[in-house]
Design a protein around this motif. Structure first.
Motif, PDB file in Angstrom:
ATOM      1  N   LYS A 262       0.813  -1.216   0.000  1.00  0.00           N
ATOM      2  CA  LYS A 262       0.000   0.000   0.000  1.00  0.00           C
ATOM      3  C   LYS A 262       0.845   1.265   0.000  1.00  0.00           C
ATOM      4  CE  LYS A 262      -3.651  -2.601   0.357  1.00  0.00           C
ATOM      5  NZ  LYS A 262      -4.412  -2.921  -0.881  1.00  0.00           N
ATOM      6  N   GLU A 263       2.134   1.130   0.379  1.00  0.00           N
ATOM      7  CA  GLU A 263       2.967   2.315   0.560  1.00  0.00           C
ATOM      8  C   GLU A 263       3.540   2.872  -0.739  1.00  0.00           C
ATOM      9  OE1 GLU A 263       3.879  -0.512   4.090  1.00  0.00           O
ATOM     10  OE2 GLU A 263       3.216  -0.623   1.999  1.00  0.00           O
ATOM     11  N   SER A 264       3.383   2.149  -1.853  1.00  0.00           N
ATOM     12  CA  SER A 264       4.020   2.587  -3.093  1.00  0.00           C
ATOM     13  C   SER A 264       3.177   3.618  -3.838  1.00  0.00           C
ATOM     14  CB  SER A 264       4.253   1.389  -4.022  1.00  0.00           C
ATOM     15  OG  SER A 264       4.622   1.833  -5.312  1.00  0.00           O
ATOM     16  N   PRO A 265       3.675   4.845  -3.978  1.00  0.00           N
ATOM     17  CA  PRO A 265       2.955   5.844  -4.772  1.00  0.00           C
ATOM     18  C   PRO A 265       2.790   5.403  -6.231  1.00  0.00           C
ATOM     19  CG  PRO A 265       4.651   6.893  -3.433  1.00  0.00           C
ATOM     20  CD  PRO A 265       4.889   5.416  -3.346  1.00  0.00           C
ATOM     21  N   VAL A 266       3.759   4.666  -6.749  1.00  0.00           N
ATOM     22  CA  VAL A 266       3.680   4.208  -8.141  1.00  0.00           C
ATOM     23  C   VAL A 266       2.484   3.278  -8.318  1.00  0.00           C
ATOM     24  CG1 VAL A 266       4.839   2.835  -9.916  1.00  0.00           C
ATOM     25  CG2 VAL A 266       6.150   4.464  -8.552  1.00  0.00           C
ATOM     26  N   LEU A 267       2.337   2.311  -7.416  1.00  0.00           N
ATOM     27  CA  LEU A 267       1.210   1.380  -7.524  1.00  0.00           C
ATOM     28  C   LEU A 267      -0.114   2.101  -7.326  1.00  0.00           C
ATOM     29  CD1 LEU A 267       2.565  -1.751  -5.580  1.00  0.00           C
ATOM     30  CD2 LEU A 267       2.732  -1.226  -8.021  1.00  0.00           C
ATOM     31  N   GLN A 268      -0.146   3.048  -6.415  1.00  0.00           N
ATOM     32  CA  GLN A 268      -1.381   3.800  -6.184  1.00  0.00           C
ATOM     33  C   GLN A 268      -1.772   4.596  -7.427  1.00  0.00           C
ATOM     34  OE1 GLN A 268      -3.436   3.768  -3.533  1.00  0.00           O
ATOM     35  NE2 GLN A 268      -2.188   2.245  -2.462  1.00  0.00           N
ATOM     36  N   ARG A 269      -0.805   5.287  -8.017  1.00  0.00           N
ATOM     37  CA  ARG A 269      -1.103   6.098  -9.207  1.00  0.00           C
ATOM     38  C   ARG A 269      -1.550   5.233 -10.377  1.00  0.00           C
ATOM     39  NH1 ARG A 269       3.763   8.890  -7.765  1.00  0.00           N
ATOM     40  NH2 ARG A 269       4.891   7.824  -9.447  1.00  0.00           N
ATOM     41  N   ALA A 270      -0.945   4.059 -10.516  1.00  0.00           N
ATOM     42  CA  ALA A 270      -1.258   3.192 -11.646  1.00  0.00           C
ATOM     43  C   ALA A 270      -2.492   2.327 -11.408  1.00  0.00           C
ATOM     44  CB  ALA A 270      -0.048   2.300 -11.955  1.00  0.00           C
ATOM     45  N   GLY A 271      -3.028   2.330 -10.201  1.00  0.00           N
ATOM     46  CA  GLY A 271      -4.245   1.583  -9.908  1.00  0.00           C
ATOM     47  C   GLY A 271      -4.027   0.111  -9.610  1.00  0.00           C
ATOM     48  N   TYR A 272      -2.802  -0.255  -9.244  1.00  0.00           N
ATOM     49  CA  TYR A 272      -2.516  -1.652  -8.891  1.00  0.00           C
ATOM     50  C   TYR A 272      -2.564  -1.772  -7.364  1.00  0.00           C
ATOM     51  CZ  TYR A 272      -1.154  -2.556 -13.699  1.00  0.00           C
ATOM     52  OH  TYR A 272      -1.164  -2.714 -15.072  1.00  0.00           O
ATOM     53  N   THR A 273      -3.782  -1.958  -6.850  1.00  0.00           N
ATOM     54  CA  THR A 273      -3.991  -1.902  -5.402  1.00  0.00           C
ATOM     55  C   THR A 273      -4.515  -3.204  -4.808  1.00  0.00           C
ATOM     56  OG1 THR A 273      -6.228  -1.017  -5.777  1.00  0.00           O
ATOM     57  CG2 THR A 273      -4.425   0.581  -5.482  1.00  0.00           C
ATOM     58  N   GLU A 274      -4.820  -4.195  -5.639  1.00  0.00           N
ATOM     59  CA  GLU A 274      -5.314  -5.476  -5.126  1.00  0.00           C
ATOM     60  C   GLU A 274      -4.792  -6.617  -5.987  1.00  0.00           C
ATOM     61  OE1 GLU A 274      -9.611  -4.881  -2.999  1.00  0.00           O
ATOM     62  OE2 GLU A 274      -9.622  -4.995  -5.189  1.00  0.00           O
ATOM     63  N   ASN A 275      -4.399  -7.713  -5.331  1.00  0.00           N
ATOM     64  CA  ASN A 275      -4.038  -8.918  -6.073  1.00  0.00           C
ATOM     65  C   ASN A 275      -5.224  -9.881  -6.125  1.00  0.00           C
ATOM     66  OD1 ASN A 275      -4.048 -10.425  -3.607  1.00  0.00           O
ATOM     67  ND2 ASN A 275      -1.910  -9.859  -3.219  1.00  0.00           N
ATOM     68  N   GLU A 276      -5.007 -11.070  -6.671  1.00  0.00           N
ATOM     69  CA  GLU A 276      -6.110 -12.017  -6.876  1.00  0.00           C
ATOM     70  C   GLU A 276      -6.826 -12.380  -5.577  1.00  0.00           C
ATOM     71  OE1 GLU A 276      -3.104 -12.222  -8.246  1.00  0.00           O
ATOM     72  OE2 GLU A 276      -3.089 -13.426 -10.083  1.00  0.00           O
ATOM     73  N   PHE A 277      -6.086 -12.564  -4.510  1.00  0.00           N
ATOM     74  CA  PHE A 277      -6.700 -12.942  -3.236  1.00  0.00           C
ATOM     75  C   PHE A 277      -7.558 -11.810  -2.697  1.00  0.00           C
ATOM     76  CE2 PHE A 277      -2.632 -15.326  -3.425  1.00  0.00           C
ATOM     77  CZ  PHE A 277      -3.156 -16.613  -3.495  1.00  0.00           C
ATOM     78  N   GLU A 278      -7.035 -10.605  -2.765  1.00  0.00           N
ATOM     79  CA  GLU A 278      -7.773  -9.450  -2.246  1.00  0.00           C
ATOM     80  C   GLU A 278      -8.998  -9.147  -3.098  1.00  0.00           C
ATOM     81  OE1 GLU A 278      -3.854  -7.131  -0.488  1.00  0.00           O
ATOM     82  OE2 GLU A 278      -4.280  -7.145  -2.636  1.00  0.00           O
ATOM     83  N   GLN A 279      -8.880  -9.296  -4.416  1.00  0.00           N
ATOM     84  CA  GLN A 279     -10.009  -9.020  -5.310  1.00  0.00           C
ATOM     85  C   GLN A 279     -11.171  -9.964  -5.072  1.00  0.00           C
ATOM     86  OE1 GLN A 279      -8.253  -9.314  -9.182  1.00  0.00           O
ATOM     87  NE2 GLN A 279      -7.162  -7.361  -9.019  1.00  0.00           N
ATOM     88  N   THR A 280     -10.877 -11.203  -4.704  1.00  0.00           N
ATOM     89  CA  THR A 280     -11.937 -12.211  -4.512  1.00  0.00           C
ATOM     90  C   THR A 280     -12.385 -12.331  -3.066  1.00  0.00           C
ATOM     91  OG1 THR A 280     -10.234 -13.934  -4.313  1.00  0.00           O
ATOM     92  CG2 THR A 280     -11.195 -13.574  -6.497  1.00  0.00           C
ATOM     93  N   GLY A 281     -11.783 -11.563  -2.170  1.00  0.00           N
ATOM     94  CA  GLY A 281     -12.179 -11.603  -0.770  1.00  0.00           C
ATOM     95  C   GLY A 281     -11.701 -12.821  -0.016  1.00  0.00           C
ATOM     96  N   ASN A 282     -10.741 -13.538  -0.593  1.00  0.00           N
ATOM     97  CA  ASN A 282     -10.209 -14.727   0.070  1.00  0.00           C
ATOM     98  C   ASN A 282      -9.048 -14.352   0.986  1.00  0.00           C
ATOM     99  OD1 ASN A 282     -11.530 -17.308  -1.004  1.00  0.00           O
ATOM    100  ND2 ASN A 282     -11.175 -16.134  -2.880  1.00  0.00           N
ATOM    101  N   PRO A 283      -8.736 -15.224   1.971  1.00  0.00           N
ATOM    102  CA  PRO A 283      -7.600 -14.936   2.852  1.00  0.00           C
ATOM    103  C   PRO A 283      -6.308 -14.803   2.043  1.00  0.00           C
ATOM    104  CG  PRO A 283      -8.928 -16.742   3.728  1.00  0.00           C
ATOM    105  CD  PRO A 283      -9.447 -16.472   2.347  1.00  0.00           C
ATOM    106  N   VAL A 284      -5.530 -13.803   2.386  1.00  0.00           N
ATOM    107  CA  VAL A 284      -4.231 -13.610   1.738  1.00  0.00           C
ATOM    108  C   VAL A 284      -3.226 -14.519   2.432  1.00  0.00           C
ATOM    109  CG1 VAL A 284      -2.379 -11.990   1.221  1.00  0.00           C
ATOM    110  CG2 VAL A 284      -4.769 -11.247   1.084  1.00  0.00           C
ATOM    111  N   PRO A 285      -2.566 -15.408   1.688  1.00  0.00           N
ATOM    112  CA  PRO A 285      -1.643 -16.341   2.342  1.00  0.00           C
ATOM    113  C   PRO A 285      -0.335 -15.677   2.730  1.00  0.00           C
ATOM    114  CG  PRO A 285      -1.555 -16.642  -0.030  1.00  0.00           C
ATOM    115  CD  PRO A 285      -2.636 -15.623   0.232  1.00  0.00           C
ATOM    116  N   THR A 286       0.357 -16.304   3.662  1.00  0.00           N
ATOM    117  CA  THR A 286       1.746 -15.949   3.897  1.00  0.00           C
ATOM    118  C   THR A 286       2.586 -16.580   2.795  1.00  0.00           C
ATOM    119  OG1 THR A 286       2.192 -17.899   5.239  1.00  0.00           O
ATOM    120  CG2 THR A 286       1.402 -15.918   6.394  1.00  0.00           C
ATOM    121  N   VAL A 287       3.845 -16.169   2.713  1.00  0.00           N
ATOM    122  CA  VAL A 287       4.756 -16.763   1.729  1.00  0.00           C
ATOM    123  C   VAL A 287       4.886 -18.269   1.976  1.00  0.00           C
ATOM    124  CG1 VAL A 287       7.125 -16.797   0.864  1.00  0.00           C
ATOM    125  CG2 VAL A 287       6.011 -14.620   1.368  1.00  0.00           C
ATOM    126  N   GLU A 288       4.959 -18.681   3.235  1.00  0.00           N
ATOM    127  CA  GLU A 288       5.080 -20.112   3.539  1.00  0.00           C
ATOM    128  C   GLU A 288       3.861 -20.884   3.052  1.00  0.00           C
ATOM    129  OE1 GLU A 288       6.424 -22.915   7.258  1.00  0.00           O
ATOM    130  OE2 GLU A 288       5.266 -21.115   7.712  1.00  0.00           O
TER     131      GLU A 288
END
Length: 368
Positions: free
Chosen positions: A306-332
Protein backbone atom coordinates in the motif's frame (compact mmCIF):
# COMPACT_ATOMS: atom_id res chain seq x y z
CA UNK A 1 43.53 -40.36 8.78
CA UNK A 2 41.39 -37.80 6.88
CA UNK A 3 39.78 -38.92 3.64
CA UNK A 4 41.13 -36.82 0.73
CA UNK A 5 38.61 -34.59 -1.01
CA UNK A 6 37.93 -35.76 -4.55
CA UNK A 7 38.89 -33.50 -7.43
CA UNK A 8 36.12 -31.58 -9.20
CA UNK A 9 38.00 -31.17 -12.43
CA UNK A 10 37.39 -28.37 -14.89
CA UNK A 11 34.01 -27.52 -16.34
CA UNK A 12 33.67 -26.57 -19.98
CA UNK A 13 30.40 -25.41 -21.49
CA UNK A 14 29.36 -26.84 -24.83
CA UNK A 15 29.50 -24.51 -27.88
CA UNK A 16 26.50 -22.29 -28.53
CA UNK A 17 24.06 -23.25 -31.26
CA UNK A 18 24.71 -22.10 -34.81
CA UNK A 19 20.99 -22.08 -35.63
CA UNK A 20 19.24 -18.76 -36.17
CA UNK A 21 16.57 -18.62 -33.46
CA UNK A 22 13.95 -16.02 -32.61
CA UNK A 23 15.84 -14.56 -29.65
CA UNK A 24 14.16 -12.40 -27.00
CA UNK A 25 15.24 -8.77 -26.96
CA UNK A 26 16.19 -8.42 -23.29
CA UNK A 27 17.75 -5.47 -21.47
CA UNK A 28 20.76 -5.63 -19.13
CA UNK A 29 20.93 -4.21 -15.62
CA UNK A 30 24.49 -3.03 -14.85
CA UNK A 31 25.26 -3.23 -11.13
CA UNK A 32 28.56 -1.38 -11.53
CA UNK A 33 26.84 2.00 -11.96
CA UNK A 34 24.38 2.02 -9.05
CA UNK A 35 26.79 3.78 -6.66
CA UNK A 36 25.39 7.19 -7.58
CA UNK A 37 21.77 8.40 -7.32
CA UNK A 38 21.70 8.97 -11.09
CA UNK A 39 23.03 5.50 -11.87
CA UNK A 40 20.67 3.89 -9.38
CA UNK A 41 17.64 5.66 -10.88
CA UNK A 42 18.73 4.75 -14.41
CA UNK A 43 19.11 1.06 -13.60
CA UNK A 44 15.87 1.04 -11.57
CA UNK A 45 14.02 2.31 -14.65
CA UNK A 46 15.61 -0.44 -16.76
CA UNK A 47 14.64 -3.11 -14.23
CA UNK A 48 11.01 -2.06 -13.79
CA UNK A 49 10.50 -1.82 -17.54
CA UNK A 50 11.93 -5.32 -17.94
CA UNK A 51 9.73 -6.97 -15.31
CA UNK A 52 6.61 -5.33 -16.73
CA UNK A 53 7.19 -5.84 -20.45
CA UNK A 54 9.41 -8.93 -20.89
CA UNK A 55 9.79 -10.47 -17.43
CA UNK A 56 13.38 -11.60 -17.97
CA UNK A 57 16.51 -9.46 -17.99
CA UNK A 58 20.27 -9.86 -17.78
CA UNK A 59 22.50 -8.66 -14.95
CA UNK A 60 26.19 -7.88 -15.39
CA UNK A 61 29.05 -6.75 -13.15
CA UNK A 62 27.72 -8.59 -10.11
CA UNK A 63 31.05 -9.28 -8.44
CA UNK A 64 31.20 -13.09 -8.65
CA UNK A 65 33.99 -14.47 -10.80
CA UNK A 66 33.41 -16.92 -13.63
CA UNK A 67 35.84 -19.28 -11.90
CA UNK A 68 33.55 -19.48 -8.85
CA UNK A 69 30.54 -20.03 -11.10
CA UNK A 70 32.31 -22.77 -13.05
CA UNK A 71 33.19 -24.57 -9.81
CA UNK A 72 29.50 -24.73 -8.97
CA UNK A 73 28.72 -26.13 -12.43
CA UNK A 74 31.49 -28.68 -11.91
CA UNK A 75 30.00 -29.63 -8.55
CA UNK A 76 26.56 -30.08 -10.09
CA UNK A 77 28.05 -32.23 -12.84
CA UNK A 78 29.87 -34.34 -10.23
CA UNK A 79 26.63 -34.85 -8.31
CA UNK A 80 24.77 -36.07 -11.38
CA UNK A 81 27.52 -38.56 -12.13
CA UNK A 82 26.63 -40.39 -8.90
CA UNK A 83 24.74 -43.70 -9.28
CA UNK A 84 20.97 -43.31 -9.15
CA UNK A 85 20.74 -45.46 -6.02
CA UNK A 86 23.06 -43.01 -4.24
CA UNK A 87 21.08 -39.95 -5.35
CA UNK A 88 17.81 -41.57 -4.28
CA UNK A 89 19.03 -41.58 -0.66
CA UNK A 90 18.48 -37.82 -0.67
CA UNK A 91 14.86 -37.67 -1.86
CA UNK A 92 13.04 -35.52 0.74
CA UNK A 93 10.41 -37.14 2.90
CA UNK A 94 7.09 -35.59 1.92
CA UNK A 95 8.05 -34.88 -1.70
CA UNK A 96 4.46 -35.45 -2.82
CA UNK A 97 3.29 -32.98 -0.17
CA UNK A 98 5.47 -30.16 -1.45
CA UNK A 99 8.84 -30.75 0.23
CA UNK A 100 11.61 -29.91 -2.21
CA UNK A 101 15.05 -29.69 -0.57
CA UNK A 102 17.23 -32.58 -1.65
CA UNK A 103 17.01 -34.76 -4.75
CA UNK A 104 13.95 -34.85 -7.01
CA UNK A 105 14.27 -37.74 -9.47
CA UNK A 106 13.29 -37.63 -13.13
CA UNK A 107 10.21 -39.23 -14.64
CA UNK A 108 7.54 -37.95 -12.26
CA UNK A 109 5.61 -36.09 -14.94
CA UNK A 110 4.17 -37.01 -18.33
CA UNK A 111 5.18 -34.30 -20.81
CA UNK A 112 3.63 -35.93 -23.90
CA UNK A 113 0.27 -37.65 -23.36
CA UNK A 114 -0.03 -39.04 -26.86
CA UNK A 115 3.29 -40.88 -26.78
CA UNK A 116 3.42 -41.39 -22.98
CA UNK A 117 6.81 -39.65 -22.71
CA UNK A 118 7.98 -38.69 -19.23
CA UNK A 119 10.31 -35.90 -18.22
CA UNK A 120 14.05 -36.50 -17.78
CA UNK A 121 14.56 -33.63 -15.34
CA UNK A 122 16.62 -34.13 -12.18
CA UNK A 123 16.84 -31.54 -9.41
CA UNK A 124 19.06 -31.12 -6.36
CA UNK A 125 18.04 -28.26 -4.04
CA UNK A 126 20.20 -26.91 -1.22
CA UNK A 127 18.39 -24.71 1.35
CA UNK A 128 19.73 -21.57 2.99
CA UNK A 129 22.56 -21.92 5.49
CA UNK A 130 20.84 -19.98 8.26
CA UNK A 131 20.78 -22.51 11.11
CA UNK A 132 17.15 -23.56 10.72
CA UNK A 133 18.01 -27.23 10.38
CA UNK A 134 20.77 -29.58 9.34
CA UNK A 135 20.37 -31.03 5.85
CA UNK A 136 22.19 -34.20 4.79
CA UNK A 137 24.14 -34.20 1.53
CA UNK A 138 26.16 -36.75 -0.43
CA UNK A 139 29.91 -36.67 0.21
CA UNK A 140 30.72 -34.85 -3.02
CA UNK A 141 28.69 -31.86 -1.76
CA UNK A 142 29.26 -32.29 1.96
CA UNK A 143 33.01 -31.97 1.62
CA UNK A 144 32.57 -28.64 -0.22
CA UNK A 145 29.70 -27.27 1.84
CA UNK A 146 31.64 -24.22 3.04
CA UNK A 147 32.26 -23.22 -0.56
CA UNK A 148 28.61 -23.76 -1.47
CA UNK A 149 27.50 -21.63 1.47
CA UNK A 150 29.91 -18.84 0.56
CA UNK A 151 28.58 -18.87 -3.01
CA UNK A 152 24.91 -18.81 -1.92
CA UNK A 153 25.50 -15.96 0.52
CA UNK A 154 27.39 -14.00 -2.15
CA UNK A 155 24.35 -14.23 -4.43
CA UNK A 156 22.39 -12.40 -1.74
CA UNK A 157 24.86 -9.62 -1.06
CA UNK A 158 26.20 -9.15 -4.60
CA UNK A 159 23.08 -9.73 -6.72
CA UNK A 160 19.77 -9.95 -4.89
CA UNK A 161 20.19 -7.09 -2.43
CA UNK A 162 21.11 -4.61 -5.21
CA UNK A 163 18.18 -5.79 -7.33
CA UNK A 164 15.77 -5.37 -4.42
CA UNK A 165 17.10 -1.84 -3.85
CA UNK A 166 16.51 -1.01 -7.52
CA UNK A 167 12.99 -2.43 -7.37
CA UNK A 168 12.24 -0.31 -4.29
CA UNK A 169 13.56 2.81 -6.02
CA UNK A 170 11.40 2.07 -9.07
CA UNK A 171 8.30 1.79 -6.86
CA UNK A 172 9.22 4.94 -4.86
CA UNK A 173 9.62 2.95 -1.65
CA UNK A 174 12.38 3.17 0.97
CA UNK A 175 15.47 1.54 -0.50
CA UNK A 176 15.51 -1.19 2.16
CA UNK A 177 11.82 -2.10 1.71
CA UNK A 178 12.48 -5.40 -0.09
CA UNK A 179 15.85 -6.20 1.49
CA UNK A 180 14.12 -6.14 4.91
CA UNK A 181 11.85 -9.02 3.86
CA UNK A 182 14.63 -10.95 2.10
CA UNK A 183 17.29 -11.22 4.82
CA UNK A 184 19.49 -14.29 4.50
CA UNK A 185 19.46 -15.11 8.21
CA UNK A 186 15.63 -15.16 8.43
CA UNK A 187 13.63 -18.30 7.65
CA UNK A 188 12.53 -18.51 4.03
CA UNK A 189 12.45 -21.17 1.34
CA UNK A 190 15.33 -19.86 -0.79
CA UNK A 191 17.49 -22.53 -2.35
CA UNK A 192 20.43 -23.10 -4.65
CA UNK A 193 19.74 -25.66 -7.39
CA UNK A 194 21.76 -27.96 -9.60
CA UNK A 195 19.44 -29.13 -12.37
CA UNK A 196 19.94 -31.59 -15.19
CA UNK A 197 17.80 -32.10 -18.29
CA UNK A 198 19.06 -35.42 -19.58
CA UNK A 199 19.12 -35.67 -23.37
CA UNK A 200 16.51 -37.68 -25.29
CA UNK A 201 17.25 -39.83 -28.35
CA UNK A 202 16.62 -37.97 -31.64
CA UNK A 203 13.53 -40.04 -32.40
CA UNK A 204 11.96 -38.99 -29.08
CA UNK A 205 12.88 -35.31 -29.53
CA UNK A 206 11.14 -35.47 -32.91
CA UNK A 207 7.87 -36.26 -31.12
CA UNK A 208 8.18 -33.69 -28.35
CA UNK A 209 7.00 -30.10 -28.34
CA UNK A 210 8.69 -29.10 -25.07
CA UNK A 211 10.80 -30.59 -22.28
CA UNK A 212 8.81 -28.74 -19.61
CA UNK A 213 5.51 -26.87 -19.58
CA UNK A 214 5.05 -23.15 -19.54
CA UNK A 215 5.02 -22.06 -15.89
CA UNK A 216 5.85 -19.27 -13.47
CA UNK A 217 8.22 -19.46 -10.48
CA UNK A 218 6.66 -18.93 -7.09
CA UNK A 219 9.12 -16.62 -5.29
CA UNK A 220 10.65 -13.17 -5.88
CA UNK A 221 13.57 -13.40 -8.34
CA UNK A 222 15.11 -16.49 -9.94
CA UNK A 223 18.80 -16.27 -10.86
CA UNK A 224 19.93 -18.41 -13.77
CA UNK A 225 23.60 -18.72 -14.65
CA UNK A 226 24.70 -18.78 -18.27
CA UNK A 227 23.60 -22.02 -19.93
CA UNK A 228 24.65 -22.30 -23.59
CA UNK A 229 22.31 -25.18 -24.48
CA UNK A 230 19.48 -23.16 -26.04
CA UNK A 231 16.15 -24.37 -24.69
CA UNK A 232 14.78 -21.66 -22.40
CA UNK A 233 11.88 -19.70 -23.85
CA UNK A 234 9.83 -16.87 -22.36
CA UNK A 235 6.36 -15.63 -23.13
CA UNK A 236 6.25 -11.86 -23.48
CA UNK A 237 3.44 -10.59 -21.21
CA UNK A 238 2.89 -7.67 -23.61
CA UNK A 239 2.40 -9.76 -26.80
CA UNK A 240 2.07 -13.44 -25.66
CA UNK A 241 4.85 -14.41 -28.10
CA UNK A 242 7.31 -17.18 -27.20
CA UNK A 243 10.95 -16.13 -27.62
CA UNK A 244 14.25 -17.94 -27.06
CA UNK A 245 16.56 -16.63 -24.32
CA UNK A 246 20.10 -16.24 -25.62
CA UNK A 247 23.01 -17.06 -23.29
CA UNK A 248 25.13 -13.96 -22.71
CA UNK A 249 28.74 -14.05 -21.54
CA UNK A 250 29.48 -12.81 -17.98
CA UNK A 251 25.83 -12.28 -17.13
CA UNK A 252 23.06 -13.73 -15.05
CA UNK A 253 19.58 -14.19 -16.48
CA UNK A 254 16.93 -13.08 -13.99
CA UNK A 255 13.16 -13.40 -13.94
CA UNK A 256 10.44 -11.99 -11.71
CA UNK A 257 8.16 -14.46 -9.92
CA UNK A 258 4.74 -14.90 -8.29
CA UNK A 259 5.49 -13.32 -4.91
CA UNK A 260 6.47 -10.02 -6.53
CA UNK A 261 3.36 -10.13 -8.69
CA UNK A 262 1.17 -10.54 -5.58
CA UNK A 263 3.05 -7.88 -3.61
CA UNK A 264 2.62 -5.36 -6.44
CA UNK A 265 -0.98 -6.23 -7.30
CA UNK A 266 0.08 -7.44 -10.75
CA UNK A 267 2.24 -4.43 -11.64
CA UNK A 268 5.31 -6.69 -11.76
CA UNK A 269 4.61 -9.65 -14.01
CA UNK A 270 5.56 -13.18 -13.00
CA UNK A 271 7.31 -14.42 -16.10
CA UNK A 272 5.91 -17.39 -18.00
CA UNK A 273 8.73 -19.60 -19.29
CA UNK A 274 9.39 -23.13 -20.47
CA UNK A 275 12.21 -25.40 -21.58
CA UNK A 276 11.71 -26.57 -25.12
CA UNK A 277 13.55 -29.04 -27.35
CA UNK A 278 17.07 -27.70 -28.06
CA UNK A 279 18.24 -27.05 -31.63
CA UNK A 280 19.56 -30.13 -33.40
CA UNK A 281 23.22 -29.19 -33.01
CA UNK A 282 22.79 -29.32 -29.20
CA UNK A 283 20.47 -32.28 -28.75
CA UNK A 284 23.34 -34.71 -28.13
CA UNK A 285 24.27 -33.27 -24.71
CA UNK A 286 22.66 -33.03 -21.29
CA UNK A 287 21.59 -29.55 -20.20
CA UNK A 288 23.04 -28.65 -16.80
CA UNK A 289 21.60 -25.68 -14.92
CA UNK A 290 22.78 -23.64 -11.94
CA UNK A 291 20.01 -21.55 -10.37
CA UNK A 292 19.08 -19.68 -7.21
CA UNK A 293 15.47 -19.16 -6.11
CA UNK A 294 14.81 -16.15 -3.88
CA UNK A 295 11.69 -15.90 -1.72
CA UNK A 296 10.48 -13.46 0.96
CA UNK A 297 10.51 -14.51 4.62
CA UNK A 298 8.02 -17.28 5.36
CA UNK A 299 5.89 -15.11 7.64
CA UNK A 300 5.40 -12.27 5.13
CA UNK A 301 1.74 -11.94 4.04
CA UNK A 302 1.35 -11.53 0.28
CA UNK A 303 -0.78 -8.38 0.49
CA UNK A 304 -0.43 -5.71 -2.16
CA UNK A 305 2.02 -3.05 -1.01
CA UNK A 306 0.00 0.00 0.00
CA UNK A 307 2.97 2.32 0.56
CA UNK A 308 4.02 2.59 -3.09
CA UNK A 309 2.96 5.84 -4.77
CA UNK A 310 3.68 4.21 -8.14
CA UNK A 311 1.21 1.38 -7.52
CA UNK A 312 -1.38 3.80 -6.18
CA UNK A 313 -1.10 6.10 -9.21
CA UNK A 314 -1.26 3.19 -11.65
CA UNK A 315 -4.24 1.58 -9.91
CA UNK A 316 -2.52 -1.65 -8.89
CA UNK A 317 -3.99 -1.90 -5.40
CA UNK A 318 -5.31 -5.48 -5.13
CA UNK A 319 -4.04 -8.92 -6.07
CA UNK A 320 -6.11 -12.02 -6.88
CA UNK A 321 -6.70 -12.94 -3.24
CA UNK A 322 -7.77 -9.45 -2.25
CA UNK A 323 -10.01 -9.02 -5.31
CA UNK A 324 -11.94 -12.21 -4.51
CA UNK A 325 -12.18 -11.60 -0.77
CA UNK A 326 -10.21 -14.73 0.07
CA UNK A 327 -7.60 -14.94 2.85
CA UNK A 328 -4.23 -13.61 1.74
CA UNK A 329 -1.64 -16.34 2.34
CA UNK A 330 1.75 -15.95 3.90
CA UNK A 331 4.76 -16.76 1.73
CA UNK A 332 5.08 -20.11 3.54
CA UNK A 333 1.45 -21.05 2.87
CA UNK A 334 1.77 -20.03 -0.77
CA UNK A 335 5.10 -21.81 -1.27
CA UNK A 336 4.02 -25.21 -0.02
CA UNK A 337 0.61 -25.06 -1.69
CA UNK A 338 2.20 -24.41 -5.08
CA UNK A 339 5.05 -26.85 -4.49
CA UNK A 340 2.53 -29.59 -3.66
CA UNK A 341 0.82 -28.91 -6.99
CA UNK A 342 4.15 -28.83 -8.85
CA UNK A 343 5.48 -32.05 -7.32
CA UNK A 344 2.46 -34.26 -7.93
CA UNK A 345 3.28 -37.39 -9.89
CA UNK A 346 0.05 -36.96 -11.83
CA UNK A 347 1.08 -33.63 -13.27
CA UNK A 348 0.31 -33.18 -16.96
CA UNK A 349 -1.51 -30.79 -19.25
CA UNK A 350 -4.96 -32.18 -18.57
CA UNK A 351 -7.18 -29.28 -17.67
CA UNK A 352 -8.11 -30.52 -14.18
CA UNK A 353 -4.42 -30.38 -13.19
CA UNK A 354 -3.16 -27.49 -15.29
CA UNK A 355 -5.90 -25.14 -14.05
CA UNK A 356 -6.09 -26.47 -10.49
CA UNK A 357 -6.84 -24.21 -7.54
CA UNK A 358 -3.62 -23.64 -5.61
CA UNK A 359 -5.37 -21.69 -2.83
CA UNK A 360 -8.84 -20.10 -2.72
CA UNK A 361 -8.59 -17.07 -4.98
CA UNK A 362 -5.86 -18.41 -7.27
CA UNK A 363 -6.07 -21.00 -10.04
CA UNK A 364 -3.20 -22.02 -12.28
CA UNK A 365 -3.36 -21.41 -16.03
CA UNK A 366 -2.32 -23.36 -19.11
CA UNK A 367 0.73 -21.74 -20.66
CA UNK A 368 1.90 -24.44 -23.11
Amino acid sequence: MPVPVSELGTFNHVPETKEQLDWADLVTVDLSVIGTPEGKKQQADILISAVREKGFFYVKNFGISQERVNRQFALGKKFYELPLEEKLKYVPQGLDEGKFNGYVPAGRRVIDEENNIRDKIEIYNIPKFNGDFRHDHPAVIEERLDEVEEFARALHTEVLDPLFVLLAVALELPEDFFTKIHQYQVKSEDHLRYMRYEKYPPEVNAKLKNWSYGHTDLGSFTLLFRQPVAALQIKYPSTNEWKWVKPQDATLTVNACDALQFLTGGYVKSTVHRVTVPPKDQQHVDRLGLLYFSRPHNDVPLNTIKESPVLQRAGYTENEFEQTGNPVPTVEQWTFAKQKWQRTKAGHLKKDWATAQILPGFNEKIYA
